[in-house]
Design an enzyme around this catalytic site. Structure first.
Site, short mmCIF file in Angstrom:
data_model
loop_
_atom_site.label_atom_id
_atom_site.label_comp_id
_atom_site.label_asym_id
_atom_site.label_seq_id
_atom_site.Cartn_x
_atom_site.Cartn_y
_atom_site.Cartn_z
N ASN A 289 0.41 -1.75 -0.39
CA ASN A 289 0.06 0.22 -0.44
C ASN A 289 1.24 1.29 0.21
O ASN A 289 0.26 2.41 -0.84
CB ASN A 289 -0.83 0.01 1.12
CG ASN A 289 -0.46 -0.03 2.79
OD1 ASN A 289 0.68 -0.38 2.84
ND2 ASN A 289 -0.86 0.66 3.01
N GLU B 26 5.22 -3.83 12.76
CA GLU B 26 4.21 -2.67 11.95
C GLU B 26 2.75 -3.48 11.35
O GLU B 26 3.78 -3.98 9.87
CB GLU B 26 4.55 -1.48 11.06
CG GLU B 26 6.10 -0.71 11.75
CD GLU B 26 5.06 0.49 12.88
OE1 GLU B 26 6.00 1.30 12.76
OE2 GLU B 26 4.08 0.22 13.18
N CYS C 120 -2.86 1.26 7.09
CA CYS C 120 -2.97 1.51 8.46
C CYS C 120 -3.44 1.91 9.35
O CYS C 120 -3.88 1.60 10.61
CB CYS C 120 -1.76 0.41 8.33
SG CYS C 120 -0.31 2.09 9.04
N GLU D 113 8.93 3.53 14.67
CA GLU D 113 9.48 3.82 12.65
C GLU D 113 9.72 5.43 12.78
O GLU D 113 8.47 5.66 13.12
CB GLU D 113 8.85 3.10 11.53
CG GLU D 113 9.55 1.43 11.99
CD GLU D 113 8.96 0.83 10.42
OE1 GLU D 113 7.64 1.24 10.04
OE2 GLU D 113 9.63 -0.02 9.76
N1 LIG Z 1 1.46 -0.85 10.81
C1 LIG Z 1 1.94 0.04 9.51
O1 LIG Z 1 2.79 0.80 9.76
C2 LIG Z 1 1.41 -0.97 8.59
C3 LIG Z 1 1.81 -0.22 6.78
C4 LIG Z 1 1.19 -0.91 5.68
C5 LIG Z 1 0.04 -1.67 6.04
N2 LIG Z 1 -0.11 -2.38 7.17
C6 LIG Z 1 -0.76 -3.57 7.04
O2 LIG Z 1 -0.52 -4.18 6.29
C7 LIG Z 1 -1.99 -5.48 5.94
C8 LIG Z 1 -2.05 -4.60 4.62
O3 LIG Z 1 -0.89 -4.80 3.41
P1 LIG Z 1 -0.63 -6.69 2.72
O4 LIG Z 1 -2.30 -7.18 2.35
O5 LIG Z 1 0.25 -6.35 2.11
O6 LIG Z 1 -0.19 -7.19 4.00
P2 LIG Z 1 0.77 -9.07 4.32
O7 LIG Z 1 0.53 -9.18 5.77
O8 LIG Z 1 -0.44 -9.98 3.65
O9 LIG Z 1 1.40 -8.32 3.22
C9 LIG Z 1 2.31 -7.66 4.07
C10 LIG Z 1 3.96 -8.37 3.10
O10 LIG Z 1 4.67 -10.06 3.77
C11 LIG Z 1 4.89 -10.32 2.77
N3 LIG Z 1 4.16 -12.11 3.34
C12 LIG Z 1 2.73 -12.35 2.63
N4 LIG Z 1 2.31 -13.69 3.99
C13 LIG Z 1 3.96 -13.66 4.19
C14 LIG Z 1 4.36 -15.03 5.36
N5 LIG Z 1 3.76 -15.83 5.14
N6 LIG Z 1 5.98 -15.03 5.45
C15 LIG Z 1 6.72 -13.61 5.00
N7 LIG Z 1 6.11 -13.42 4.80
C16 LIG Z 1 5.11 -13.17 3.87
C17 LIG Z 1 3.54 -10.20 1.59
O11 LIG Z 1 4.75 -10.89 0.49
C18 LIG Z 1 3.86 -8.22 1.70
O12 LIG Z 1 5.25 -8.54 1.73
C19 LIG Z 1 -2.92 -4.70 6.65
O13 LIG Z 1 -3.31 -5.00 7.44
C20 LIG Z 1 -2.42 -3.02 7.28
O14 LIG Z 1 -2.94 -2.80 8.41
C21 LIG Z 1 0.62 -1.86 8.07
O1 LIG Z 2 -0.33 2.17 5.63
C1 LIG Z 2 0.25 2.47 6.07
C2 LIG Z 2 1.75 3.83 6.15
O2 LIG Z 2 2.14 3.89 7.51
C3 LIG Z 2 0.57 4.70 6.12
S1 LIG Z 2 1.15 5.99 6.45
O3 LIG Z 2 1.67 7.31 5.10
O4 LIG Z 2 2.62 5.68 7.19
O5 LIG Z 2 0.46 7.22 7.77
#
Ligand SMILES: NC(=O)c1ccc[n+]([C@@H]2O[C@H](COP(=O)([O-])OP(=O)(O)OC[C@H]3O[C@@H](n4cnc5c(N)ncnc54)[C@H](O)[C@@H]3O)[C@@H](O)[C@H]2O)c1
Ligand SMILES: O=C[C@H](O)CS(=O)(=O)O
Length: 479
Positions: free
Chosen positions: A155, A254, A288, A460
């Site tokens: 994202n 995160e 997120c 972070e």
């Molecule tokens: N807290 C934050 O800063 C933050 C930022 C962005 C997104 N997110 C969260 O991420 C989610 C959406 O992103 P997404 O759909 O890409 O998440 P995801 O967990 O499906 O994938 C994230 C990454 O992990 C990898 N991955 C998937 N399964 C794995 C495994 N078994 N082992 C190792 N790596 C693996 C994916 O290829 C990708 O690179 C939402 O829950 C969102 O809230 C959190």
């Molecule tokens: O989706 C997660 C990112 O951390 C959003 S932000 O741009 O850092 O607010």
């Protein structure tokens, strides 16, 4: 996609200091049109082991540079990212779909972390401690943890990886990163510029891969990896914790969110509506820290919902590379199906559709407002990760704090009120890592970004962010 510098559209893996085309390829599609964008190197677990070995070999030399020398390279990298922001934004919008204006904002946001940690590289201070005995002199130094493995989501394909590479490199670590298979081009373009900035070979590898599970296992089981830094879903964060437990692998996580957006009767109505839109609909709701549940106090509830629905209905949906688009496509059909499922569940349990509620074409979905929400609805517990704004009504301060905290997540939260006593009581009562007060946009490199409960471990950005990539060493000198 027209680029000023076509060299930024790199499809090879950046592996152990070389640009490598693998026999297997992964395909990258434009989520707005479904068209094929590029075929990119698809790295294997063996490739990951090679990159980790190169990182292990290169890391001591990188750590032996002074903080000032590392800072100079990071600063050059930052300047190259900013100078190429238009191209990087075009690449990002093409592979992820967000509107160009948001993409450019993300590029500058990612660059701000590189700039911040270029500065922090020079400030990794130690300390001396008054001896506990007359013949003892005590000191503490901070040293890089070693080789870091990073895994990032689709994202924010530039900022999420910059937010890990920058502190790790500033601290003197070497790092191997696996971007999301949906959006590898932004990470590869960052590596092109890092190499141009003078980053030594082997210190950084970028490994696009469809074998996320295999590379994750390699990162967790390879003893050369000192730490894993993950951004993504809580489910995957849990998997990595489990896989790394055997080696007590250091972790920064995160993870997912379920942000409450609380509007009290005394709030500035228009400011609350605009803040809600900014928080909820940025990146089509795919962040997120996006608002996931809106709570409006009974006195302001009807006016707030009416104004919110009116403003949401005016949001322009379209491809990110088209002028005027404010809401781009969802990343995949599965993401769109989740939004539809949350709406169907809520309406079946009595929610009222105020605006939106239907798909347009492809993975474009009309921004939606629902009223009459109740805690038994799925969206109250699950992160929608799409353009859905569900509004709950509440009566009292105590009631809404309990409702807001009734989740396993604890990343971002938002409160609109002009009562300063209430600001302090609610901010202190919310079980979240971050609280926006009269604002829907809180993310910045100068502040600690991160969550509590099942939204993650560590922070972070800010002066705290580099600590995750350092170890403390205590020395006791007998004199
Ligand atoms: N807290 C934050 O800063 C933050 C930022 C962005 C997104 N997110 C969260 O991420 C989610 C959406 O992103 P997404 O759909 O890409 O998440 P995801 O967990 O499906 O994938 C994230 C990454 O992990 C990898 N991955 C998937 N399964 C794995 C495994 N078994 N082992 C190792 N790596 C693996 C994916 O290829 C990708 O690179 C939402 O829950 C969102 O809230 C959190
Ligand atoms: O989706 C997660 C990112 O951390 C959003 S932000 O741009 O850092 O607010």
């Amino acid at each position: 996609m027209r680029l000023n510098d076509p060299g930024l559209l790199e499809t090879r893996a950046y592996l152990a200091g070389a640009w490598v085309q693998t026999s297997a390829r992964l395909t990258v599609h434009d989520p707005a049109r479904g068209t094929l964008l590029a075929e990119v190197a698809d790295c294997s677990r063996t490739d990951a082991a090679t990159a980790i070995a190169a990182a292990k070999a290169a890391q001591p030399g990188w750590a032996a540079l002074t903080g000032k020398e590392r800072a100079a390279i990071l600063r050059r990298w930052h300047d190259l990212v900013v100078a190429n922001a238009d191209d990087l934004a075009a690449i990002l919008t093409a592979e992820m779909g967000k509107p160009l204006a948001e993409a450019r904002g993300e590029i500058l946001y990612g660059a701000s972390y590189i700039e911040w940690f270029a500065e922090e590289a020079k400030r990794v201070y130690g300390e001396t401690i008054p001896g506990h005995q007359r013949d003892k002199r005590l000191l503490v130094i901070r040293q890089p943890v070693g080789v870091v493995a990073a895994i990032t989501p689709w994202n924010f394909p530039n900022a999420m990886i910059a937010r890990k590479l920058a502190p790790a490199l500033a601290a003197g670590c070497a790092i191997v990163a696996k971007p999301a298979a949906e959006t590898p081009l932004s990470a590869l373009a960052l590596a092109v510029l890092a190499e141009r900035a003078g980053l030594p070979a082997g210190v950084l590898s970028i490994l696009p891969s469809t074998d996320a599970v295999g590379l994750g296992i390699e990162f967790c089981e390879n003893p050369k990896v000192a730490k894993i830094s993950f951004t993504g879903s809580t489910n995957v964060g849990r998997i990595l914790m489990r896989q790394g437990a055997a080696q007590i692998k250091k972790l920064s996580l995160e993870l997912g969110g379920n942000a409450p957006f609380i509007v009290f009767d005394d709030a500035d109505l228009e400011a609350a509506v605009q803040g809600c839109i900014a928080s909820k609909f940025r990146n089509a709701g795919q962040t997120c820290v996006c608002t996931n549940r809106i709570y409006a106090q009974s006195g302001i509830h009807d006016a707030f919902i009416a104004r919110l629905a009116e403003a949401v209905a005016a949001l322009r949906v379209g491809p990110g590379d088209e002028a005027g688009s404010e809401i781009g496509p969802l990343i995949t059909p599965a993401a769109l199906a989740k939004v539809e499922a949350h709406i169907a569940d809520a309406c079946a349990k009595g929610a009222r559709l105020m605006t939106g509620g239907t798909r347009i074409e492809g993975t474009f979905f009309r921004p939606t407002v629902l009223a009459g929400m109740t805690p038994d609805m799925t969206v109250a517990r699950e992160e929608t990760f799409g353009p859905l704004a569900p509004v709950f009504r509440f009566q009292t301060e105590a009631e809404v704090i309990d409702a807001a905290n009734d989740t396993e997540f604890g990343l971002a939260s938002y409160v609109y009120t002009r009562d300063m006593g209430r600001v302090w009581r609610v901010m202190e009562g919310l079980e979240y890592g971050m609280v926006g007060i009269n604002t829907g946009l809180i993310s910045t490199e100068v502040a600690p970004f991160g969550g509590v409960k099942q939204s993650g471990i560590g922070r972070e950005g800010s002066r705290h962010g580099i600590e995750d990539y350092l170890e403390l060493k205590y020395a006791c000198l007998s004199v």
